[in-house]
Design a protein around this motif. Structure first.
Motif, PDB file in Angstrom:
ATOM      1  N   UNK A  28       0.843  -1.195   0.000  1.00 34.11           N
ATOM      2  CA  UNK A  28       0.000   0.000   0.000  1.00 34.11           C
ATOM      3  C   UNK A  28       0.873   1.239   0.000  1.00 34.11           C
ATOM      4  N   UNK A  29       0.500   2.212  -0.808  1.00 33.35           N
ATOM      5  CA  UNK A  29       1.179   3.501  -0.813  1.00 33.35           C
ATOM      6  C   UNK A  29       0.524   4.420   0.214  1.00 33.35           C
ATOM      7  N   UNK A  30       1.244   5.440   0.679  1.00 37.14           N
ATOM      8  CA  UNK A  30       0.623   6.394   1.608  1.00 37.14           C
ATOM      9  C   UNK A  30      -0.663   6.974   0.997  1.00 37.14           C
ATOM     10  N   UNK A  31      -1.727   6.988   1.781  1.00 35.51           N
ATOM     11  CA  UNK A  31      -3.011   7.503   1.321  1.00 35.51           C
ATOM     12  C   UNK A  31      -3.893   6.467   0.653  1.00 35.51           C
ATOM     13  N   UNK A  32      -3.352   5.288   0.373  1.00 33.97           N
ATOM     14  CA  UNK A  32      -4.133   4.239  -0.285  1.00 33.97           C
ATOM     15  C   UNK A  32      -5.054   3.554   0.724  1.00 33.97           C
ATOM     16  N   UNK A  33      -6.305   3.359   0.323  1.00 34.30           N
ATOM     17  CA  UNK A  33      -7.294   2.721   1.194  1.00 34.30           C
ATOM     18  C   UNK A  33      -7.174   1.207   1.119  1.00 34.30           C
ATOM     19  N   UNK A  34      -7.170   0.573   2.270  1.00 38.66           N
ATOM     20  CA  UNK A  34      -7.238  -0.883   2.361  1.00 38.66           C
ATOM     21  C   UNK A  34      -8.685  -1.315   2.513  1.00 38.66           C
ATOM     22  N   UNK A  50       4.525  -1.150   8.234  1.00 32.98           N
ATOM     23  CA  UNK A  50       3.921   0.156   8.019  1.00 32.98           C
ATOM     24  C   UNK A  50       2.888   0.540   9.054  1.00 32.98           C
ATOM     25  N   UNK A  51       2.164   1.619   8.730  1.00 34.25           N
ATOM     26  CA  UNK A  51       1.157   2.167   9.631  1.00 34.25           C
ATOM     27  C   UNK A  51      -0.096   2.500   8.841  1.00 34.25           C
ATOM     28  N   UNK A  78     -19.199 -11.065  11.092  1.00 39.62           N
ATOM     29  CA  UNK A  78     -20.576 -10.656  10.829  1.00 39.62           C
ATOM     30  C   UNK A  78     -20.718 -10.290   9.366  1.00 39.62           C
ATOM     31  N   UNK A  79     -21.922 -10.251   8.888  1.00 39.27           N
ATOM     32  CA  UNK A  79     -22.152 -10.056   7.457  1.00 39.27           C
ATOM     33  C   UNK A  79     -22.159  -8.589   7.022  1.00 39.27           C
ATOM     34  N   UNK A  80     -22.189  -7.675   7.963  1.00 37.42           N
ATOM     35  CA  UNK A  80     -22.249  -6.259   7.596  1.00 37.42           C
ATOM     36  C   UNK A  80     -20.913  -5.767   7.037  1.00 37.42           C
ATOM     37  N   UNK A  81     -20.970  -4.841   6.086  1.00 39.56           N
ATOM     38  CA  UNK A  81     -19.724  -4.264   5.572  1.00 39.56           C
ATOM     39  C   UNK A  81     -19.089  -3.369   6.634  1.00 39.56           C
ATOM     40  N   UNK A  82     -17.824  -3.040   6.469  1.00 41.64           N
ATOM     41  CA  UNK A  82     -17.139  -2.200   7.454  1.00 41.64           C
ATOM     42  C   UNK A  82     -17.803  -0.833   7.592  1.00 41.64           C
ATOM     43  N   UNK A  83     -17.711  -0.275   8.797  1.00 47.90           N
ATOM     44  CA  UNK A  83     -18.283   1.048   9.055  1.00 47.90           C
ATOM     45  C   UNK A  83     -17.204   2.122   9.114  1.00 47.90           C
ATOM     46  N   UNK A  84     -15.953   1.719   8.921  1.00 46.35           N
ATOM     47  CA  UNK A  84     -14.838   2.671   8.975  1.00 46.35           C
ATOM     48  C   UNK A  84     -13.913   2.450   7.784  1.00 46.35           C
ATOM     49  N   UNK A  85     -13.089   3.444   7.539  1.00 46.70           N
ATOM     50  CA  UNK A  85     -12.074   3.370   6.494  1.00 46.70           C
ATOM     51  C   UNK A  85     -10.742   3.006   7.136  1.00 46.70           C
ATOM     52  N   UNK A  86      -9.918   2.263   6.415  1.00 46.91           N
ATOM     53  CA  UNK A  86      -8.565   1.960   6.870  1.00 46.91           C
ATOM     54  C   UNK A  86      -7.635   2.356   5.726  1.00 46.91           C
ATOM     55  N   UNK A  87      -6.719   3.282   6.021  1.00 44.46           N
ATOM     56  CA  UNK A  87      -5.867   3.876   4.999  1.00 44.46           C
ATOM     57  C   UNK A  87      -4.412   3.858   5.449  1.00 44.46           C
ATOM     58  N   UNK A  88      -3.512   3.579   4.529  1.00 42.61           N
ATOM     59  CA  UNK A  88      -2.083   3.597   4.835  1.00 42.61           C
ATOM     60  C   UNK A  88      -1.620   5.039   5.040  1.00 42.61           C
ATOM     61  N   UNK A  89      -0.808   5.245   6.057  1.00 44.61           N
ATOM     62  CA  UNK A  89      -0.239   6.576   6.289  1.00 44.61           C
ATOM     63  C   UNK A  89       1.217   6.640   5.851  1.00 44.61           C
TER      64      UNK A  89
END
Length: 171
Positions: A28-34, A50-51, A78-89
């Motif tokens: 993942x590059x900085x700013x890229x969403x996982x 990384x972080x 659980x079957x629900x999609x994520x409620x948060x974003x995870x992004x490389x810093x």
């Protein structure tokens, strides 16, 4: 790193080897969403370098994740999609283990499933305790359960071996 230690501490070496063989390394590059809030994810991720930052869609930061942390465990159970974003810093790498492969392995090996789900239960229990302690600090704030301390060295060793296998240094 504490999250991964819960999971790796309860798994057996053969489980770790299986995950390293089934998973794929992803850079993942900085700013890229996982992970993007509202979008289903197909993998369980282990941060190997990384972080990453966990944020709500409105931008509120919930947590910072680093080497050894696990991403996607809530969507795994659980079957629900994520409620948060995870992004490389910063430049980061994760092991992405396909959820479908894990579920198939669990059907074939119920003992592996039991070990994995127990580890997730312990992790989620610790997360809830941590949140409770933040709102009502007490004498035991931040302390690990004695049973968890016993497996800490085993889990740390497994994490080092998993990363080594992924990097091709250990076979």
């Amino acid at each position: 790193m504490r999250k991964a230690l819960y999971i790796l501490g309860d798994l057996e070496d053969r489980d770790i080897i299986w995950m390293s063989r089934q998973g794929n390394m992803r850079s993942l590059d900085p700013g890229e969403a996982l992970v993007t809030a509202g979008r289903e994810i197909a993998d369980l991720f282990f941060v190997t370098e990384g972080t990453l930052v966990v944020t709500l869609p409105g931008g509120i930061e919930l947590a910072e994740l680093g080497t050894g942390d696990v991403v996607g465990e809530m969507s795994f159970v659980e079957k629900r999609p994520p409620s948060a974003n995870v992004t490389a810093t910063e430049p980061s790498r994760v092991l992405a283990v396909p959820k479908t492969a894990m579920l198939a392995a669990f059907r074939e090996d119920p003992a592996m499933a039991a070990r994995f789900y127990r580890a997730l239960a312990v992790f989620l229990s610790d997360r809830l305790r941590s949140i409770s302690e933040q709102t009502q600090p007490g004498d035991a704030a931040g302390e690990l359960d004695e049973g968890l301390l016993d497996m800490l060295h085993i889990a740390g060793d497994r994490m080092v071996r998993l990363i080594g296998m992924l990097e091709g240094r250990i076979h």
